[in-house]
Scaffold this motif. Structure first.
Motif, PDB file in Angstrom:
ATOM      1  N   ARG A   6       0.840  -1.200   0.000  1.00 25.20           N
ATOM      2  CA  ARG A   6       0.000   0.000   0.000  1.00 25.20           C
ATOM      3  C   ARG A   6       0.874   1.248   0.000  1.00 25.20           C
ATOM      4  O   ARG A   6       1.891   1.313   0.695  1.00 25.20           O
ATOM      5  N   VAL A   7       0.484   2.227  -0.797  1.00 22.10           N
ATOM      6  CA  VAL A   7       1.191   3.505  -0.829  1.00 22.10           C
ATOM      7  C   VAL A   7       0.788   4.305   0.407  1.00 22.10           C
ATOM      8  O   VAL A   7      -0.385   4.588   0.626  1.00 22.10           O
ATOM      9  N   ALA A  19       8.220  11.469  -4.671  1.00 25.84           N
ATOM     10  CA  ALA A  19       8.741  10.409  -3.811  1.00 25.84           C
ATOM     11  C   ALA A  19       7.559   9.582  -3.333  1.00 25.84           C
ATOM     12  O   ALA A  19       6.559  10.126  -2.866  1.00 25.84           O
ATOM     13  N   ILE A  20       7.667   8.268  -3.462  1.00 27.66           N
ATOM     14  CA  ILE A  20       6.593   7.358  -3.077  1.00 27.66           C
ATOM     15  C   ILE A  20       7.083   6.476  -1.936  1.00 27.66           C
ATOM     16  O   ILE A  20       8.153   5.868  -2.028  1.00 27.66           O
ATOM     17  N   THR A  21       6.303   6.428  -0.858  1.00 33.19           N
ATOM     18  CA  THR A  21       6.639   5.593   0.294  1.00 33.19           C
ATOM     19  C   THR A  21       5.617   4.472   0.405  1.00 33.19           C
ATOM     20  O   THR A  21       4.411   4.704   0.253  1.00 33.19           O
ATOM     21  N   ARG A  44       3.086  -3.131 -12.936  1.00 28.61           N
ATOM     22  CA  ARG A  44       1.706  -2.724 -13.192  1.00 28.61           C
ATOM     23  C   ARG A  44       1.217  -3.410 -14.469  1.00 28.61           C
ATOM     24  O   ARG A  44       1.966  -3.551 -15.430  1.00 28.61           O
ATOM     25  N   ILE A  45      -0.030  -3.849 -14.455  1.00 34.46           N
ATOM     26  CA  ILE A  45      -0.621  -4.492 -15.629  1.00 34.46           C
ATOM     27  C   ILE A  45      -1.541  -3.490 -16.323  1.00 34.46           C
ATOM     28  O   ILE A  45      -2.472  -2.952 -15.709  1.00 34.46           O
ATOM     29  N   ASP A  94      -3.441   3.515  -2.598  1.00 30.86           N
ATOM     30  CA  ASP A  94      -3.360   2.618  -3.754  1.00 30.86           C
ATOM     31  C   ASP A  94      -2.370   1.487  -3.468  1.00 30.86           C
ATOM     32  O   ASP A  94      -1.493   1.605  -2.604  1.00 30.86           O
ATOM     33  N   THR A  95      -2.500   0.419  -4.209  1.00 34.09           N
ATOM     34  CA  THR A  95      -1.619  -0.743  -4.042  1.00 34.09           C
ATOM     35  C   THR A  95      -0.759  -0.929  -5.286  1.00 34.09           C
ATOM     36  O   THR A  95      -1.244  -0.813  -6.409  1.00 34.09           O
TER      37      THR A  95
END
Length: 356
Positions: A6-7, A19-21, A44-45, A94-95
């Motif tokens: 999970r973001v 930056a994404i954690t 990602r699909i 989001d995941t």
């Protein structure tokens, strides 16, 4: 192995970078406990097609029993499907499918003097390396020489400033802007081989540096490596990771076959992965990685461009041609390692081992 994470935070770094954690569940803490300099692949699909991109972890490494923090920097690439999604759509909650940390541009903190030359988003793994080193080793020093286009395009400004504030006597920062004049500091312009050859001895005692870390676009890394070699730095003290390769850049010649060498009309690949072996025919034009992926979707890869090194494998037997190699060090290719995504058979039989 990929895990759905999970973001937990998305932070705007510049107009074209975030930056994404990711939140790490308790049961995955050991799986995501990274070494400074490692990266993760994000998957990602889209429309039934799989997109993978590799991003370095920028946070300091946390030793057990502490909770690891996985934070990556993503810069928008023109036409880039994943970076466009990350900057314009991805949000907290989001995941994302995230592969466990990997990579060989790594550093185990130890006392000594160290330095880095980075360009653009190449700051990301070096930020983790410098922060971890300074926090763990009171006798260590670190010099960061970074090149960016403009001040507004510079990623992780606050994090680098924090290092300077916390360890003013042990952290040296030198900033060069290629397209913008600074009020103080070095004149603007590119950090090429000639400029670095004159600049580095004026900044620090080059011969006393125990390890150099070069990260960023191919041109910058190549120029820095040549400058260091010219200044007498031994090859085993230079560590590098390429973040971007221009389409017109010639490939590194590593274990490449002569131009006259021709691929056999029919060839077969035997590959060992996670202790299981398989044997498959190689289709005309396919790389060895593509051959394995047709039957083994768990084959390791991220960029498929010869840059990240995720698909490194040991060449047990046979001969191959590598189209490009920006990931393997000369000693690795000399020891028999190849990049499966760039390798094509030159003999009727080829065998790879992904487990070595």
């Amino acid at each position: 192995m990929f895990h759905p994470l999970r973001v937990s935070a998305v932070e705007q770094l510049t107009d074209d970078a975030v930056a994404i954690t990711f939140a790490i569940p308790a049961e995955l803490r050991e799986a995501f406990r990274h070494t400074p300099g490692q990266h993760v692949a994000l998957r990602r699909i889209v429309g039934g097609a799989e997109i993978r991109r590799t991003y370095s972890i920028c946070t300091p490494a946390v030793e057990a029993p502490g909770e690891p923090v996985v934070r990556v920097g993503v810069r928008l690439v023109e036409g880039g499907e994943f970076s466009t999604y990350a900057l314009k759509e991805l949000g907290v909650g989001d995941t994302v499918e995230v592969m466990e940390p990997m990579g060989r541009f790594v550093f185990e903190p130890r006392p000594g003097r160290f330095a880095a030359i980075v360009g653009g988003s190449g700051i990301t793994p070096v930020l983790s390396i410098a922060a971890t080193l300074l926090a763990r080793e009171p006798d260590a020093r670190f010099c960061l020489i970074r090149s960016d286009r403009t001040a507004a395009s510079t990623m992780f400004l606050d994090e680098v400033a924090d290092l300077k504030d916390r360890w003013p006597d042990r952290f040296q920062l030198v900033t060069v802007l290629s397209r913008e004049e600074q009020q103080s500091g070095l004149p603007s312009g590119r950090l090429d081989q000639e400029r670095l050859t004159g600049l580095l001895p004026a900044l620090l005692p080059v011969a006393d540096v125990d390890g150099w870390f070069l990260c960023g676009p191919f041109g910058l890394v190549q120029g820095a490596e040549r400058a260091l070699h010219g200044l007498g730095v031994a090859r085993n003290r230079i560590h590098q990771e390429i973040f971007h390769v221009d389409d017109g850049t010639s490939a590194v010649a590593a274990a490449a076959a002569p131009a006259s060498a021709a691929a056999p009309a029919h060839s077969t690949l035997t590959a060992t992965l996670d202790g299981r072996s398989g044997k498959w025919p190689v289709r005309e034009g396919d790389s060895l990685l593509e051959t394995v992926l047709r039957s083994r979707s768990d084959a390791p890869y991220a960029c498929k461009g010869g840059v990240c090194g995720t698909c490194r494998a040991f060449l047990v037997s046979g001969e191959v041609r590598m189209d490009r190699n920006y990931a393997l060090e000369p000693e690795e290719t000399e020891a028999g390692y190849v990049l499966a995504c760039q390798s094509h058979p030159l003999t009727p039989e080829v065998e790879l081992d992904f487990d070595r």
